[in-house]
Design a protein around this motif. Structure first.
Motif, mmCIF file in Angstrom:
data_model
loop_
_atom_site.group_PDB
_atom_site.id
_atom_site.type_symbol
_atom_site.label_atom_id
_atom_site.label_comp_id
_atom_site.label_asym_id
_atom_site.label_seq_id
_atom_site.Cartn_x
_atom_site.Cartn_y
_atom_site.Cartn_z
ATOM 1 N N LYS A 105 1.483 -0.675 -0.247
ATOM 2 C CA LYS A 105 0.558 -0.054 -0.265
ATOM 3 C C LYS A 105 -0.061 0.989 0.171
ATOM 4 O O LYS A 105 0.451 2.661 -0.296
ATOM 5 N N ALA A 106 1.984 0.931 0.597
ATOM 6 C CA ALA A 106 3.094 1.989 0.605
ATOM 7 C C ALA A 106 4.114 2.807 -0.814
ATOM 8 O O ALA A 106 4.910 3.432 -0.832
ATOM 9 N N GLY A 107 3.915 1.389 -1.724
ATOM 10 C CA GLY A 107 4.416 1.271 -3.077
ATOM 11 C C GLY A 107 5.318 0.531 -3.410
ATOM 12 O O GLY A 107 5.246 -0.411 -2.268
ATOM 13 N N ILE A 108 6.120 0.293 -3.984
ATOM 14 C CA ILE A 108 7.198 -1.609 -4.427
ATOM 15 C C ILE A 108 8.035 -1.326 -2.998
ATOM 16 O O ILE A 108 9.088 0.158 -3.860
ATOM 17 N N ILE A 109 8.602 -1.776 -2.747
ATOM 18 C CA ILE A 109 9.953 -2.617 -2.245
ATOM 19 C C ILE A 109 9.988 -3.643 -3.207
ATOM 20 O O ILE A 109 10.121 -4.118 -3.856
ATOM 21 N N GLU A 110 11.603 -3.472 -2.687
ATOM 22 C CA GLU A 110 12.284 -4.765 -3.395
ATOM 23 C C GLU A 110 13.301 -5.739 -2.254
ATOM 24 O O GLU A 110 14.432 -4.923 -2.509
ATOM 25 N N PRO A 111 12.211 -6.780 -1.785
ATOM 26 C CA PRO A 111 13.469 -7.782 -1.397
ATOM 27 C C PRO A 111 14.608 -8.592 -1.837
ATOM 28 O O PRO A 111 14.358 -9.191 -3.080
ATOM 29 N N ALA A 112 15.800 -8.856 -1.375
ATOM 30 C CA ALA A 112 16.848 -9.192 -1.756
ATOM 31 C C ALA A 112 17.019 -10.664 -0.858
ATOM 32 O O ALA A 112 17.858 -10.094 -0.049
ATOM 33 N N LEU A 113 17.233 -11.880 -1.558
ATOM 34 C CA LEU A 113 17.903 -12.787 -0.250
ATOM 35 C C LEU A 113 19.338 -12.581 -0.613
ATOM 36 O O LEU A 113 20.175 -12.136 -1.507
ATOM 37 N N GLN A 114 19.659 -13.189 0.565
ATOM 38 C CA GLN A 114 21.158 -13.195 0.710
ATOM 39 C C GLN A 114 22.171 -13.835 0.692
ATOM 40 O O GLN A 114 21.561 -14.845 1.857
ATOM 41 N N PRO A 115 23.549 -14.610 0.323
ATOM 42 C CA PRO A 115 23.801 -15.542 0.285
ATOM 43 C C PRO A 115 23.815 -16.120 1.943
ATOM 44 O O PRO A 115 24.133 -17.273 1.715
ATOM 45 N N ASP A 116 24.157 -14.988 2.786
ATOM 46 C CA ASP A 116 24.343 -15.516 4.447
ATOM 47 C C ASP A 116 22.891 -15.315 5.228
ATOM 48 O O ASP A 116 22.325 -16.122 6.721
ATOM 49 N N GLY A 117 21.378 -15.810 4.392
ATOM 50 C CA GLY A 117 20.812 -16.274 4.878
ATOM 51 C C GLY A 117 19.753 -14.977 5.124
ATOM 52 O O GLY A 117 18.536 -15.524 5.310
ATOM 53 N N ARG A 118 20.291 -14.116 5.296
ATOM 54 C CA ARG A 118 19.372 -12.607 5.417
ATOM 55 C C ARG A 118 19.082 -11.888 4.090
ATOM 56 O O ARG A 118 19.321 -12.469 3.707
ATOM 57 N N VAL A 119 17.974 -11.035 4.983
ATOM 58 C CA VAL A 119 17.574 -10.413 3.442
ATOM 59 C C VAL A 119 17.297 -8.512 3.901
ATOM 60 O O VAL A 119 17.731 -8.363 4.606
ATOM 61 N N THR A 120 18.256 -8.203 2.326
ATOM 62 C CA THR A 120 17.820 -7.015 2.610
ATOM 63 C C THR A 120 17.050 -5.825 1.674
ATOM 64 O O THR A 120 16.475 -6.779 0.159
ATOM 65 N N VAL A 121 16.462 -5.535 2.089
ATOM 66 C CA VAL A 121 15.342 -4.878 1.471
ATOM 67 C C VAL A 121 15.248 -3.416 1.157
ATOM 68 O O VAL A 121 15.506 -2.579 1.637
ATOM 69 N N LYS A 122 14.920 -2.993 -0.172
ATOM 70 C CA LYS A 122 14.787 -1.710 -0.528
ATOM 71 C C LYS A 122 13.643 -1.058 -0.170
ATOM 72 O O LYS A 122 12.560 -1.416 -0.201
ATOM 73 N N MET A 123 13.334 -0.204 1.276
ATOM 74 C CA MET A 123 12.936 0.381 1.684
ATOM 75 C C MET A 123 11.655 1.528 1.089
ATOM 76 O O MET A 123 10.938 1.584 2.273
ATOM 77 N N GLY A 124 12.578 2.235 0.436
ATOM 78 C CA GLY A 124 12.190 3.268 -0.093
ATOM 79 C C GLY A 124 12.694 4.595 0.246
ATOM 80 O O GLY A 124 13.332 3.969 1.453
ATOM 81 N N ARG A 125 12.261 5.788 0.221
ATOM 82 C CA ARG A 125 12.548 7.227 0.353
ATOM 83 C C ARG A 125 11.286 6.708 1.874
ATOM 84 O O ARG A 125 11.014 7.216 1.917
ATOM 85 N N PRO A 126 12.355 8.099 2.636
ATOM 86 C CA PRO A 126 11.402 8.275 4.759
ATOM 87 C C PRO A 126 10.374 9.561 3.643
ATOM 88 O O PRO A 126 11.080 10.851 2.951
ATOM 89 N N ARG A 127 9.483 9.408 4.059
ATOM 90 C CA ARG A 127 8.491 10.868 3.804
ATOM 91 C C ARG A 127 8.701 11.918 5.155
ATOM 92 O O ARG A 127 8.228 11.625 5.844
#
Ligand SMILES: N[C@H](CCC[C@H](N)C(=O)O)C(=O)O
Length: 301
Positions: A105-127
């Protein structure tokens, strides 16, 4: 009705994940509350629903991500949930790509699975604009600290006048990561009056859609401790958007550098933000499947 679910957690913020990619479940707010209930249901801070992208947005995103708080209310964004969402769709074979585009509902975000099992997410810009939060600052004193405007908020209840609440007004940074956050600096996160003032700030009348209340202790320029009293869920062990909100407020006040480790009761999140108006916030952290289950849900209004 019987429904299958997956229980997941990201830094201790816990979720029930539902798959509606093949068909909708037709759940009501009462159903979401029951699923989240730690005695009569599964137990979770939020309920996450995986859907295929609506035809109108096909090509822009790979999945749609719906979020309900434990109180049953639908909300715009959930950071820890976004990491679990990505882990879920990959592990279930719904996607073969480690990096996906997710419509919220807040727009498009982009999660990416990392080799170490963690996940990095582009969370968009602060407003930051009050109308984007939403936040009504009418009648509140403000001050400029570096690049951050802070507001003096009487933490009182609905009236916002502190009636019945013996708490001093607090200086807050106000920012949206798609969902609203009020962040205050505290000398000690452990000693912060989260249980006492969190509910008062959450429902303060200056926030027409309520707000998540963050309590940030700055340890050094690369480290904070954070507790968050979440809108619609109470204090959680971690809050992903809350970590993003706290770090960007800290960076704007000149207290933090561009990459910060956020220590929460549930684990470590790492937030990165270059500080420009066009810069997205990156959040990295764990995403864990706890168990699969099936629950009998009664018909509820
Ligand atoms: N309680 C939040 C939604 C969940 C956010 C949190 N669990 C996260 O990881 O960002 C709100 O009402 O805006």
């Amino acid at each position: 009705m019987q429904i299958d679910f997956t229980k997941m957690q990201g830094a201790g913020n816990d979720f029930v994940v539902l798959d509606e990619t093949r068909q909708g479940l037709g759940l009501t707010e009462a159903h979401y509350r029951m699923l989240a209930d730690r005695h009569f249901g599964v137990g979770a801070d939020q309920i996450l629903t995986v859907r295929s992208v609506p035809v109108a947005q096909q090509g822009q995103a790979d999945f749609e991500y719906i979020i309900h708080n434990a109180d049953g209310g639908e909300v715009e964004q959930c950071g820890n949930g976004a990491r679990c969402f990505a882990r879920y769709v990959f592990d279930k074979g719904l996607s073969t790509q480690p990096c996906i585009r997710v419509l919220t509902k807040a727009g498009i975000i982009e999660p990416a699975l990392q080799p170490d099992g963690r996940v990095t997410v582009k969370m968009g810009r602060p407003r930051w604009q009050p109308e984007q939060i939403p936040f009504d600052p009418a009648g509140l004193a403000s001050e400029q600290v570096g690049g951050l405007t802070r507001w003096l908020l009487p933490p009182g209840g609905e009236e916002g006048d502190g009636r019945g609440a013996a708490f001093e007004p607090v200086w807050i940074g106000v920012v949206s990561m798609g969902n609203p956050h009020a962040v205050q600096l505290v000398a000690s996160a452990e000693a912060a009056p989260v249980a006492q003032t969190g509910p008062l700030i959450e429902r303060n009348h200056h926030f027409p859609q309520r707000v998540n209340a963050g309590y940030m202790e700055v340890v050094d320029r690369h480290t904070i401790r954070l507790r968050v009293y979440e809108r619609g869920a109470g204090e959680t062990l971690a809050c992903g958007t809350g970590a993003c909100a706290a770090v960007v407020c800290g960076i704007r006040q000149g207290l933090l550098d561009a990459r910060v480790d956020v220590h929460t009761h549930g684990g470590l999140l790492t937030i990165e933000w270059a500080g420009g108006d066009m810069d997205e916030v990156l959040m990295t952290g764990p995403a864990v499947t706890v168990f699969e289950g099936r629950i009998n849900l009664p018909d509820l209004p």
